[in-house]
Structure formats: structure tokens, C-alpha cells
Write an enzyme that holds these catalytic residues in place. Sequence first.
Site, mmCIF file in Angstrom:
data_model
loop_
_atom_site.group_PDB
_atom_site.id
_atom_site.type_symbol
_atom_site.label_atom_id
_atom_site.label_comp_id
_atom_site.label_asym_id
_atom_site.label_seq_id
_atom_site.Cartn_x
_atom_site.Cartn_y
_atom_site.Cartn_z
ATOM 1 N N ALA A 139 0.863 -1.177 0.000
ATOM 2 C CA ALA A 139 0.000 0.000 0.000
ATOM 3 C C ALA A 139 0.901 1.229 0.000
ATOM 4 O O ALA A 139 2.050 1.174 0.463
ATOM 5 C CB ALA A 139 -0.898 -0.014 1.234
ATOM 6 N N GLY B 256 0.559 -4.987 0.959
ATOM 7 C CA GLY B 256 -0.664 -5.081 0.168
ATOM 8 C C GLY B 256 -0.430 -5.728 -1.192
ATOM 9 O O GLY B 256 -1.356 -6.290 -1.784
ATOM 10 N N GLU C 299 -0.613 -9.331 -0.543
ATOM 11 C CA GLU C 299 -2.016 -9.627 -0.222
ATOM 12 C C GLU C 299 -2.892 -9.608 -1.473
ATOM 13 O O GLU C 299 -3.787 -10.437 -1.628
ATOM 14 C CB GLU C 299 -2.513 -8.618 0.818
ATOM 15 N N GLU D 33 4.900 -4.972 7.029
ATOM 16 C CA GLU D 33 4.177 -3.870 7.698
ATOM 17 C C GLU D 33 4.689 -3.640 9.115
ATOM 18 O O GLU D 33 4.617 -2.530 9.634
ATOM 19 C CB GLU D 33 2.678 -4.178 7.744
HETATM 20 C C1 HXC Z 1 5.013 4.363 -1.420
HETATM 21 C C2 HXC Z 1 6.895 3.377 -2.299
HETATM 22 C C3 HXC Z 1 6.557 2.137 -1.711
HETATM 23 C C4 HXC Z 1 5.327 2.071 -0.966
HETATM 24 C C5 HXC Z 1 8.404 1.904 -2.765
HETATM 25 N N1 HXC Z 1 8.050 3.176 -2.939
HETATM 26 N N2 HXC Z 1 7.507 1.247 -2.019
HETATM 27 N N3 HXC Z 1 6.130 4.463 -2.156
HETATM 28 N N4 HXC Z 1 4.602 3.213 -0.849
HETATM 29 N N5 HXC Z 1 4.907 0.949 -0.407
HETATM 30 C C6 HXC Z 1 8.756 4.214 -3.679
HETATM 31 C C7 HXC Z 1 9.978 4.713 -2.940
HETATM 32 O O1 HXC Z 1 9.634 5.668 -1.980
HETATM 33 C C8 HXC Z 1 10.794 5.280 -4.071
HETATM 34 O O2 HXC Z 1 10.284 6.545 -4.404
HETATM 35 C C9 HXC Z 1 10.478 4.356 -5.228
HETATM 36 O O3 HXC Z 1 9.255 3.690 -4.890
HETATM 37 C C10 HXC Z 1 11.531 3.272 -5.407
HETATM 38 O O4 HXC Z 1 11.733 2.629 -4.183
HETATM 39 P P1 HXC Z 1 13.180 2.459 -3.500
HETATM 40 O O5 HXC Z 1 12.956 2.221 -2.059
HETATM 41 O O6 HXC Z 1 14.082 3.572 -3.875
HETATM 42 O O7 HXC Z 1 13.675 1.140 -4.240
HETATM 43 P P2 HXC Z 1 14.670 0.020 -3.657
HETATM 44 O O8 HXC Z 1 15.814 0.654 -2.938
HETATM 45 O O9 HXC Z 1 14.962 -0.856 -4.822
HETATM 46 O O10 HXC Z 1 13.803 -0.776 -2.576
HETATM 47 C C11 HXC Z 1 12.707 -1.520 -2.981
HETATM 48 C C12 HXC Z 1 11.855 -1.932 -1.728
HETATM 49 C C13 HXC Z 1 11.553 -0.643 -0.903
HETATM 50 C C14 HXC Z 1 12.629 -2.935 -0.886
HETATM 51 C C15 HXC Z 1 10.581 -2.586 -2.247
HETATM 52 O O11 HXC Z 1 11.000 0.361 -1.786
HETATM 53 C C16 HXC Z 1 10.582 -0.872 0.202
HETATM 54 O O12 HXC Z 1 10.930 -1.407 1.264
HETATM 55 N N6 HXC Z 1 9.327 -0.430 0.012
HETATM 56 C C17 HXC Z 1 8.309 -0.491 1.051
HETATM 57 C C18 HXC Z 1 7.801 -1.906 1.217
HETATM 58 C C19 HXC Z 1 6.745 -1.973 2.309
HETATM 59 O O13 HXC Z 1 7.012 -1.613 3.472
HETATM 60 N N7 HXC Z 1 5.563 -2.412 1.946
HETATM 61 C C20 HXC Z 1 4.437 -2.459 2.869
HETATM 62 C C21 HXC Z 1 3.629 -1.186 2.823
HETATM 63 S S1 HXC Z 1 2.340 -1.167 4.021
HETATM 64 P P3 HXC Z 1 11.259 7.819 -4.669
HETATM 65 O O14 HXC Z 1 10.309 8.950 -4.897
HETATM 66 O O15 HXC Z 1 12.121 7.943 -3.458
HETATM 67 O O16 HXC Z 1 12.020 7.418 -5.894
HETATM 68 C C22 HXC Z 1 1.132 -2.110 3.368
HETATM 69 C C23 HXC Z 1 -0.091 -2.230 4.221
HETATM 70 C C24 HXC Z 1 -1.080 -3.156 3.600
HETATM 71 O O17 HXC Z 1 1.238 -2.631 2.313
HETATM 72 C C25 HXC Z 1 -2.379 -2.991 4.285
HETATM 73 C C26 HXC Z 1 -3.560 -3.191 3.407
HETATM 74 C C27 HXC Z 1 -3.439 -2.824 1.965
#
Ligand code: HXC
Length: 258
Positions: free
Chosen positions: A65, A109, A112, A132
Site C-alpha cells: 500500500a 498489500g 495480499e 508492515e
Molecule cells: C510508497 C513506495 C513504496 C510504498 C516503494 N516506494 N515502495 N512508495 N509506498 N509501499 C517508492 C519509494 O519511496 C521510491 O520513491 C520508489 O518507490 C523506489 O523505491 P526504493 O525504495 O528507492 O527502491 P529500492 O531501494 O529498490 O527498494 C525496494 C523496496 C523498498 C525494498 C521494495 O521500496 C521498500 O521497502 N518499500 C516499502 C515496502 C513496504 O514496506 N511495503 C508495505 C507497505 S504497508 P522515490 O520517490 O524515493 O524514488 C502495506 C499495508 C497493507 O502494504 C495494508 C492493506 C493494503
Amino acid sequence: MAYETIILDVDNHVALVTLNRPDALNALNDQLLSELAACLTACQENDKVRAIVITGSEKAFAAGADIAMMKDKSFVDAFSGDLFTAETDQIMRVRKPIIAAVSGYALGGGCELAMMCDFIICSESAKFGQPEINLGVVAGIGGTQRLTRIVGKSKAMDMNLTGRFMDADEAERSGLASRVVPVKKLIEEALGAAQKIAEKSMVSVMVVKEAVNRAYEVPLREGLLFERRMFHSLFATEDQSEGMGAFLEKREAQFRDR
Ligand code: HXC
């Protein structure tokens, strides 16, 4: 309808839906989720579509998400607005089969959403996770529930508590993914599987989807009864006599969904 965050291609009775927010690794924001839900509903209503594939990019199916969208929400915003509920309910109402074709990250998400599909075909680069916990929250659309039913308590606890990622081999070993293929073959493999399904009787296909999903909802005895009664009911269809007749006549069945 024109979509901005997804791409829809329909070819040969298969809809390929590509998540398309590359700058955010296909993070699921309100717009993407509502476009996806609307698109899948439209596919459900479109007679030209008999099977659906959802995919992302090589780098990410979806990295979760959208964290930027969620960061400043209060409990009341999330609870009263029933965050993510309407779209996910709508996606779960689709009765046509949906395959998730996963390369790269399927996190939070994203993982999921893949599990909401009927099965997952992934590439060797796939990484599944429920990270998360690192954000001070927990999974919200199935990461503690569907994942536990699919891979069992130990791995589901491990992934949800530590936030570690599962690679493609482990995902296949654990039953999360049905097949693992090379990255460049992913779409071909998923479309091929969808194509095979598209050739079946849609009545049987929808019964399979309902029956297998019911295995997660009801006790075994009830599930077996549902399956048996649906099996009996299919003898009322023309496709049953066509399918069995074609086998005995050593020819391809021509199903007509009736
Ligand atoms: C918003 C995101 C994002 C996310 C990545 N980006 N994941 N933006 N929400 N979930 C954005 C980054 O901010 C970045 O933007 C660009 O995408 C590229 O990501 P990087 O981090 O620079 O890439 P990398 O170093 O290759 O790392 C990849 C990654 C990392 C390991 C996937 O991005 C990451 O850990 N993302 C978050 C994963 C996460 O925590 N997911 C769970 C979310 S909570 P910029 O502008 O800086 O280039 C969730 C709740 C679900 O899902 C509940 C119900 C739906």
C-alpha cells in the site's frame, strides 16, 4: 473507461491487467485500487473476457500500500473510512478466474493482492513479504489470514513478525506460488495458463473457483457436500454431455457455457 494507473489489454479472451505506477513500484494508492477494482468488475461483465491475469513490472508486482498516502491518517480516518475495504470486497466478488503473475517485489498489500487472486505464478526474481511490522502496523487485507492458511502458522508468523522476504523457490515450496519460471517467460506462462482456462466451460470454471475458495471458509464436511452437489448439478449442463461425448468420440470439446 480510461485508466491512469493500470493498463488493460484484452486478447483472445484473456484480460491482462498491468499495474502501472513504476515510480512508486506500483504501490497501491486509492486511485490504483479503485481503477483495479473497476477494471476487474468490467472484465467480469465483459463476455469477451474468460480469464484475467494481473501483473506488475519486472522490478515489482506491487511494493505494498502507498505509504505516503497512509502516513498522516488517523485511526478515525482509517476506521471510519474503512480503508481498503470497498475495493478489496469488489475484487473478491469477481467470479472469473484471476492469475497473479509476480516478478520482483510483492510486499505488504502487494503480497495480499497476489493472494486474493486465484493462483500465483511467479518468476525467479519474486520476493514476497509482509513487512508492515517495520512501519509500526500490521497487514490489513489478508497477510495474517490468507498467508497463514496458505503457508501455515510458522512461516506466516515468521514473515509477519520479522518482515523477512520469501524468495520464489521458498514460495513455490510453501504453496504460495503454483509455478516458478524465468523472468522473461513470466507473462507468456501466465497468459498460457489463462488461455487454457479460457477454453474450458465457464460454468465449470466458476464452480471450481467457488468450491476451492469455500475450502477456506467452511468445515470439510460442508465443503465436500458443496462440491458433490455442484458436481451433480453440472450434469444439467450441455457442456457436460459435450465434454464427455467429445472424449468418447476422440475430438476436442466445443464448450458453449451452458
Ligand atoms: C510508497 C513506495 C513504496 C510504498 C516503494 N516506494 N515502495 N512508495 N509506498 N509501499 C517508492 C519509494 O519511496 C521510491 O520513491 C520508489 O518507490 C523506489 O523505491 P526504493 O525504495 O528507492 O527502491 P529500492 O531501494 O529498490 O527498494 C525496494 C523496496 C523498498 C525494498 C521494495 O521500496 C521498500 O521497502 N518499500 C516499502 C515496502 C513496504 O514496506 N511495503 C508495505 C507497505 S504497508 P522515490 O520517490 O524515493 O524514488 C502495506 C499495508 C497493507 O502494504 C495494508 C492493506 C493494503
